[in-house]
Design a protein around this motif. Structure first.
Motif, PDB file in Angstrom:
ATOM      1  N   CYS A 299      14.807   1.676  64.164  1.00  0.00           N
ATOM      2  CA  CYS A 299      15.735   0.565  63.958  1.00  0.00           C
ATOM      3  C   CYS A 299      15.033  -0.529  63.163  1.00  0.00           C
ATOM      4  O   CYS A 299      13.856  -0.816  63.390  1.00  0.00           O
ATOM      5  CB  CYS A 299      16.216   0.010  65.299  1.00  0.00           C
ATOM      6  N   LEU A 312      20.296   1.445  61.838  1.00  0.00           N
ATOM      7  CA  LEU A 312      19.681   2.706  62.212  1.00  0.00           C
ATOM      8  C   LEU A 312      19.641   3.599  60.975  1.00  0.00           C
ATOM      9  O   LEU A 312      20.276   3.295  59.963  1.00  0.00           O
ATOM     10  CB  LEU A 312      20.476   3.382  63.326  1.00  0.00           C
ATOM     11  N   ASP A 315      22.884   4.629  58.908  1.00  0.00           N
ATOM     12  CA  ASP A 315      23.896   3.787  59.556  1.00  0.00           C
ATOM     13  C   ASP A 315      25.093   3.532  58.626  1.00  0.00           C
ATOM     14  O   ASP A 315      24.932   3.196  57.457  1.00  0.00           O
ATOM     15  CB  ASP A 315      23.254   2.449  59.946  1.00  0.00           C
ATOM     16  N   SER A 364      16.189   3.200  57.971  1.00  0.00           N
ATOM     17  CA  SER A 364      16.713   1.907  58.419  1.00  0.00           C
ATOM     18  C   SER A 364      16.167   0.724  57.631  1.00  0.00           C
ATOM     19  O   SER A 364      16.904  -0.228  57.332  1.00  0.00           O
ATOM     20  CB  SER A 364      16.426   1.710  59.913  1.00  0.00           C
TER      21      SER A 364
END
Length: 431
Positions: A299, A312, A315, A364
């Protein structure tokens, strides 16, 4: 008592039952959160304290500033800085020492040095904070110069924390001879016996330099039982140098100490992938599955206009997701023209080349950087925090990005700070 025993929930239950709280009670609970790894909760409780009409003390500000540093919450730390200034604490050295530590941990090492230079009474803890700040950012020359100034100009005696900072600086820069000199110096000249933290720094230094057998020998000669930090440093060195045999030994030790830490298995899996031992890598992942262990989800987060945006890998949940990926695609084209070639060695071999490239390009930290680029004015410095080590491919890619967009990009990963500027990184590719 509950706080010092790590029982934060029990401490909070008692806190909530106290009808008439004074500043000391508030400080105790805020410190409980801060010192037990809950910096965001500490900051939130501090806000409640202000809303209830309590005036913070010097101790309150020091605790909250420290929490802001641990949470990488620079905007909140700046607000506390301003509050302390308005309350007349601008000349209080304890507050300013906490602030310089906070600014250093938030990537503003120049601001930290300005605060350090303005301290009226520089105590050992102040020198330690600045030396450690330089070490975290890879400014080894500044860290060592400060150490010598501390001894000669200030005539202060360094303590064990001072040497942790100095050895860490040597480790980040690969200064083996200097690191060994300081390691010997602390006991010979200052009667400071090396602690587990000092040994960890030395193992990390030797491991990064590829002197893994020396690192292993030092572990065997330690006067205390090696902890997970020591074996973890050796395992990281094995990953960097693709040493399978010693990596397996380090993992066996780590499994005994931390049987439920999936990160150790992942590191050895990466070592196998780098050595193209795909079957062994698959077996490690299978062991993780059988034990019910899950890899820590990577993350990254970035603060833009006082709001934190977290990402993430791959994402798609962000409201500006489409624009973020469009910016990534634009950068990818420019990077390839500049000579960028994706490094997909750590991705399993049974994944197609196109899928491998897609996996690494949507890591990320790249999503966070892309969002920062489309959300801030040109030439604005970007500060991204990541909960695990930045991968080799992203490290290469971000160097290209910093050159293309002409910005300084700071990545704070689990190991250190990386300052990317003009196509170079402050770590010198040594991390």
């Amino acid at each position: 008592m509950y706080s010092k025993c790590g029982c934060v929930d029990e401490a909070r239950k008692l806190f909530d039952r106290i009808l008439y709280r004074d500043v000391v009670v508030w400080n105790s609970m805020i410190a409980s959160y801060s010192q037990n790894g809950y910096p965001s909760e500490a900051i939130s409780l501090f806000c409640n304290m202000l809303l209830d009409g309590f005036k913070p003390s010097v101790a309150t500000l020091v605790i909250v500033i420290s929490a802001s540093a641990d949470a990488a919450a620079l905007p909140r730390g700046r607000e506390v800085h301003g509050l302390g200034w308005r309350m007349g604490f601008a000349s209080v050295d304890k507050v300013n020492t906490a602030l310089l530590d906070m600014y250093a941990k938030s990537g503003r090492v120049r601001v930290a040095r300005m605060l350090f230079d303005k301290l009226a009474d520089k105590r050992v803890v102040s020198w330690n904070a600045m030396i450690s700040g330089y070490a975290m950012h890879g400014h080894v020359d500044e860290a060592l110069a400060l150490f010598y100034n501390m001894r000669k100009e200030a005539a202060l005696i360094p303590d064990n924390i001072t040497f942790v900072g100095v050895l860490s600086a040597c480790s980040h820069a690969g200064l083996i001879e200097e690191g060994q000199m300081f390691f010997d110096l602390m006991e010979r000249d200052f009667s400071i016996k090396p602690t587990i933290q000092h040994y960890t720094c030395m193992i990390d230094l030797l491991g990064h330099a590829g002197r893994l057998e020396e690192a292993h020998k030092l572990i065997q000669e330690m006067p205390m039982k090696p902890d997970s930090g020591v074996w973890g440093a050796l395992l990281k060195g094995c990953m960097i140098r693709s040493n399978v045999e010693l990596g397996e030994r380090a993992l066996r030790e780590l499994i005994e100490l931390e049987p439920n830490d999936a990160g150790n298995y992942v590191l050895l899996s990466n070592i196998y992938c780098q050595a193209r031992k795909w079957e062994e890598a698959a077996n490690i992942r299978k062991k993780m599955t059988n034990k019910g262990l899950k890899k820590v989800i990577a993350c990254s987060w970035i603060e833009v206009r006082n709001k934190t945006h977290a990402f993430l890998v791959g994402d798609l949940s962000h409201p500006q997701s489409k624009a973020i990926y469009m910016e990534l695609e634009r950068l990818e084209v420019l990077m390839q023209r500049a000579g960028y070639v994706p490094n997909t060695m750590s991705v399993f071999h049974n994944v197609g080349d196109d899928e491998k490239r897609n996996m690494v390009r949507s890591h990320s930290e790249r999503l966070a950087i892309s969002f920062g680029l489309i959300s801030t004015p040109p030439e604005t410095m970007l500060m991204v925090t990541k909960n695990i080590r930045v991968c080799e491919d992203c490290h290469i890619a971000i160097k290209f990005i910093s050159q293309i967009v002409n910005r300084e990009i700071i990545i704070r990963d689990v190991n250190r700070y990386h300052h990317f500027k003009h196509g170079q990184c402050s770590c010198g590719d040594y991390w």
